[in-house]
Design a protein around this motif. Sequence first.
Motif, PDB file in Angstrom:
ATOM      1  N   GLU A  69       0.829  -1.201   0.000  1.00  0.00           N
ATOM      2  CA  GLU A  69       0.000   0.000   0.000  1.00  0.00           C
ATOM      3  C   GLU A  69       0.865   1.255   0.000  1.00  0.00           C
ATOM      4  OE1 GLU A  69      -2.513  -0.426   3.370  1.00  0.00           O
ATOM      5  OE2 GLU A  69      -3.817  -1.948   2.446  1.00  0.00           O
ATOM      6  N   LYS A  70       1.979   1.224   0.758  1.00  0.00           N
ATOM      7  CA  LYS A  70       2.902   2.364   0.789  1.00  0.00           C
ATOM      8  C   LYS A  70       3.529   2.584  -0.574  1.00  0.00           C
ATOM      9  CE  LYS A  70       7.033   4.115   3.069  1.00  0.00           C
ATOM     10  NZ  LYS A  70       8.132   3.829   4.022  1.00  0.00           N
ATOM     11  N   GLN A  71       3.944   1.481  -1.201  1.00  0.00           N
ATOM     12  CA  GLN A  71       4.565   1.589  -2.517  1.00  0.00           C
ATOM     13  C   GLN A  71       3.573   2.097  -3.548  1.00  0.00           C
ATOM     14  OE1 GLN A  71       7.872   0.987  -3.165  1.00  0.00           O
ATOM     15  NE2 GLN A  71       7.402   1.917  -5.149  1.00  0.00           N
ATOM     16  N   ALA A  72       2.322   1.602  -3.448  1.00  0.00           N
ATOM     17  CA  ALA A  72       1.291   2.060  -4.380  1.00  0.00           C
ATOM     18  C   ALA A  72       1.020   3.551  -4.194  1.00  0.00           C
ATOM     19  CB  ALA A  72       0.011   1.253  -4.164  1.00  0.00           C
ATOM     20  N   LYS A  73       1.007   4.002  -2.944  1.00  0.00           N
ATOM     21  CA  LYS A  73       0.789   5.417  -2.657  1.00  0.00           C
ATOM     22  C   LYS A  73       1.932   6.261  -3.197  1.00  0.00           C
ATOM     23  CE  LYS A  73      -0.082   8.606   1.169  1.00  0.00           C
ATOM     24  NZ  LYS A  73      -0.223   8.739   2.646  1.00  0.00           N
ATOM     25  N   GLU A  74       3.156   5.799  -2.977  1.00  0.00           N
ATOM     26  CA  GLU A  74       4.324   6.529  -3.477  1.00  0.00           C
ATOM     27  C   GLU A  74       4.329   6.577  -4.996  1.00  0.00           C
ATOM     28  OE1 GLU A  74       7.599   4.512  -1.749  1.00  0.00           O
ATOM     29  OE2 GLU A  74       7.413   5.486   0.224  1.00  0.00           O
ATOM     30  N   ASN A  75       3.956   5.436  -5.623  1.00  0.00           N
ATOM     31  CA  ASN A  75       3.903   5.417  -7.093  1.00  0.00           C
ATOM     32  C   ASN A  75       2.845   6.383  -7.613  1.00  0.00           C
ATOM     33  OD1 ASN A  75       5.890   3.470  -7.101  1.00  0.00           O
ATOM     34  ND2 ASN A  75       4.451   1.752  -7.337  1.00  0.00           N
ATOM     35  N   LYS A  76       1.688   6.427  -6.925  1.00  0.00           N
ATOM     36  CA  LYS A  76       0.617   7.330  -7.332  1.00  0.00           C
ATOM     37  C   LYS A  76       1.049   8.782  -7.188  1.00  0.00           C
ATOM     38  CE  LYS A  76      -4.308   8.136  -6.656  1.00  0.00           C
ATOM     39  NZ  LYS A  76      -5.517   7.736  -5.892  1.00  0.00           N
TER      40      LYS A  76
END
Length: 205
Positions: free
Chosen positions: A168-175
């Motif tokens: 979820e953190k990685q997805a947020k950072e990617n977004k």
Amino acid sequence: VPMLLEVWRKLAWTDAELVLAGSWQLAKPMEKYLPPGVRHAGKLSHQELMELFQEADWLVLPSNFEGYGLVILEALAHGLPVLASTATGAADLPKSDAVQLFKPENAEQLSEELKQKRAEQERKRAEQLEKARLDSLAMALVAQNQAKQEQENQRKKAQADSLQWAKEKQAKENKEAQLKAEQQAARERDSTLLAQAMRAKNEAE
């Protein structure tokens, strides 16, 4: 009764009790001469006798002559093994492990039968204790395995939660990175269009 008392005296069991139930003409004058561990309960009511059966390990009938007594059947009905002389009604019962016979006035045979009963009782008690120990050990192992399994489940859950959090953190950072890139691209596009418009205006003048 005198033979039974003599046998009991010689056995000298300090961790057992012999209870004399029923009427005994010589009870009063003989009570002070009873061996250690012997108690004369006297004549008992039916209820008192049933309660005594529940507490007893064996019923011993050393009579020289006695008809088919109901007490034998009552004892057997309570799961109480019977040790009786061949002069009693027990001799007419079908052979079984629950009824053992000895010859009247044969003190040695009675003593051996009592010793065998005692040894069998101790063996069964030892087996029960061993079974209880094994059951306790098995329960402890089951509890230990359950605790280990619970710890493993908690570890896996914590690991899964950690991986989910990381995703979820990685997805947020990617977004966020994608949004910044889009914003940067939009600014660059606006800047290019503005420069083109300024150039066109200058050329027109």
